[in-house]
Design an enzyme around this catalytic site. Structure first.
Site, PDB file in Angstrom:
ATOM      1  N   GLY A 189       0.762  -0.941   0.048  1.00 45.68           N
ATOM      2  CA  GLY A 189       0.030  -0.013  -0.044  1.00 45.68           C
ATOM      3  C   GLY A 189       0.995   1.182  -0.069  1.00 45.68           C
ATOM      4  N   GLY A 218       0.130   4.601  -0.120  1.00 41.66           N
ATOM      5  CA  GLY A 218      -0.775   5.781   0.319  1.00 41.66           C
ATOM      6  C   GLY A 218       0.431   6.506   0.962  1.00 41.66           C
ATOM      7  CD1 TRP A 261      -0.363   4.717   8.737  1.00 38.78           C
ATOM      8  CD2 TRP A 261       1.440   5.932   8.875  1.00 38.78           C
ATOM      9  NE1 TRP A 261       0.164   4.579   9.953  1.00 38.78           N
ATOM     10  CE2 TRP A 261       1.326   5.196  10.076  1.00 38.78           C
ATOM     11  CE3 TRP A 261       2.521   6.731   8.628  1.00 38.78           C
ATOM     12  CZ2 TRP A 261       2.189   5.482  11.055  1.00 38.78           C
ATOM     13  CZ3 TRP A 261       3.444   6.921   9.591  1.00 38.78           C
ATOM     14  CH2 TRP A 261       3.251   6.225  10.874  1.00 38.78           C
ATOM     15  NE  ARG A 275      -5.182  -2.314  -4.676  1.00 40.19           N
ATOM     16  CZ  ARG A 275      -5.570  -3.570  -3.906  1.00 40.19           C
ATOM     17  NH1 ARG A 275      -5.960  -4.493  -4.730  1.00 40.19           N
ATOM     18  NH2 ARG A 275      -5.608  -3.554  -2.668  1.00 40.19           N
ATOM     19  CB  ALA A 301       2.126   9.981   6.499  1.00 39.41           C
ATOM     20  CE  LYS A 315      -6.411   8.263  15.301  1.00 37.26           C
ATOM     21  NZ  LYS A 315      -5.688   8.974  13.916  1.00 37.26           N
ATOM     22  CG  ASP A 370      -3.310   8.280  17.366  1.00 35.71           C
ATOM     23  OD1 ASP A 370      -3.274   9.108  16.907  1.00 35.71           O
ATOM     24  OD2 ASP A 370      -3.752   7.131  16.856  1.00 35.71           O
ATOM     25  CB  SER A 388      -5.631  16.282  12.127  1.00 38.61           C
ATOM     26  OG  SER A 388      -6.696  15.584  12.060  1.00 38.61           O
TER      27      SER A 388
END
Length: 330
Positions: free
Chosen positions: A7, A9, A11, A33, A137, A188, A241, A251
């Protein structure tokens, strides 16, 4: 150590960069992918879509194609997909011998299951766990100081995550309370939307402090009802978190709340992000799970009503403030 991150992305890419820069000189492969996306990242030595301006370490290799074939050769597999893709990825890895850990946070839409419960359904033989905690990230990719939690009932999984990532810029703590860690990671995000709304409406710092504190109480109530340990919610994956996601400018979930307070629709707010805001997708399942257990979560309930268009921002605030008085411990 041979580490595969499935993956690409924000993160997943950040974790792959951190692993590739580790003093242990790990062999790290980041799998995408989309073959075209993977080839573009390989050529640019960067993920311009998700982490603009950050270049890959020379030791980070980009891969595409058969994810399970990569996983068979790995000593540690990290799943960087969103919650919505976790079930399919775990099914594809059924029978993998390496420890597997996911980065996603939330409850699965439709079933209301946490990630470890999904894994128990579709790939119970996997040695698996969650890699979670207060982290953006971009800061992880920049090697800024970060502390995370390796959560699993399997000591081998915890040890593999510590060996793979604990280093000068990333401190990894081990926990066997995967329920508490996953509840904290899911709830959260929902509370961050509420805090963004609070800040967007300029309700003040007193209101923000009250919201974060009462939100932590909601998170803890749900976790205890699911047999988590109370002390987990005072740690990195609970309070840590929550504070980061509710107050940090990076965020995405907080940003959703800010945009809703400005009068944008949910669709407009989500479209403007360019990334997944997990709280938008997990809020309903968090509330559904709480209702089924008889757990009161008034802040999360208001977030769901707001996302569903049943309340306007000012109405959500009024609804919370008009609740009957009660002891703080409830």
């Amino acid at each position: 150590m041979k580490i595969v991150v499935l993956g690409a992305g924000a993160w997943g890419t950040a974790v792959a960069i951190a692993a590739a820069a580790h003093p242990g000189r790990h062999m790290v492969q980041l799998w995408a992918r989309d073959a075209q996306q993977a080839q573009a990242m390989q050529a640019a030595r960067a993920n311009a879509r998700y982490l603009r301006g950050l270049t890959f370490p020379p030791s980070l290799h980009i891969a595409w194609g058969d994810a399970f074939a990569l996983a068979r050769q790995a000593e540690l597999v990290i799943l960087g997909t969103p919650m919505s893709a976790l079930r399919g990825m775990l099914q594809a890895l059924h029978g993998c011998s390496a420890p597997v850990a996911w980065l996603c946070k939330g409850f699965e839409a439709g079933t209301g299951l946490m990630a470890h419960e999904v894994c128990a359904q579709v790939a119970p033989q996997l040695a698996s766990g969650a890699f979670s905690g207060p982290s953006f990230a971009q800061e992880v990719a920049l090697a800024q100081p970060t502390a995370l939690v390796a959560a699993s009932r399997d000591a081998h999984v915890r040890e593999a995550l510590v060996a793979g990532f604990h280093g000068p810029a990333l401190r990894v703590y081990a926990s066997d309370d995967i329920v508490g860690v996953e509840v904290g990671g899911a709830v959260k995000n929902v509370l961050a939307i509420a805090t963004g709304l609070c800040d967007g409406l300029r309700l003040g710092l007193n209101a923000r402090a009250a919201l974060v504190t009462r939100g932590l109480a909601e998170m803890t109530r749900l976790g205890l009802a699911l047999d988590a340990r109370a002390d987990t919610f005072m740690g990195l994956s609970g309070l840590g978190d929550l504070v980061l996601t509710a107050t940090g400018d990076l965020s995405r979930n907080r940003r959703v709340g800010l945009l809703l307070a400005e009068g944008q629709t949910l669709a407009q707010a989500v479209d403007s992000l360019g990334h997944v805001a997990e709280g938008v997708y997990s809020a309903r399942t968090v509330v559904q799970r709480a209702r089924a257990l008889g757990v009161e979560m008034p802040i999360a309930e208001c977030v769901v009503a707001l996302l569903d268009g049943k309340l306007q921002p000012e109405q959500a605030v009024a609804q919370l403030m008009e609740r009957e008085p009660r002891p703080e411990a409830q």
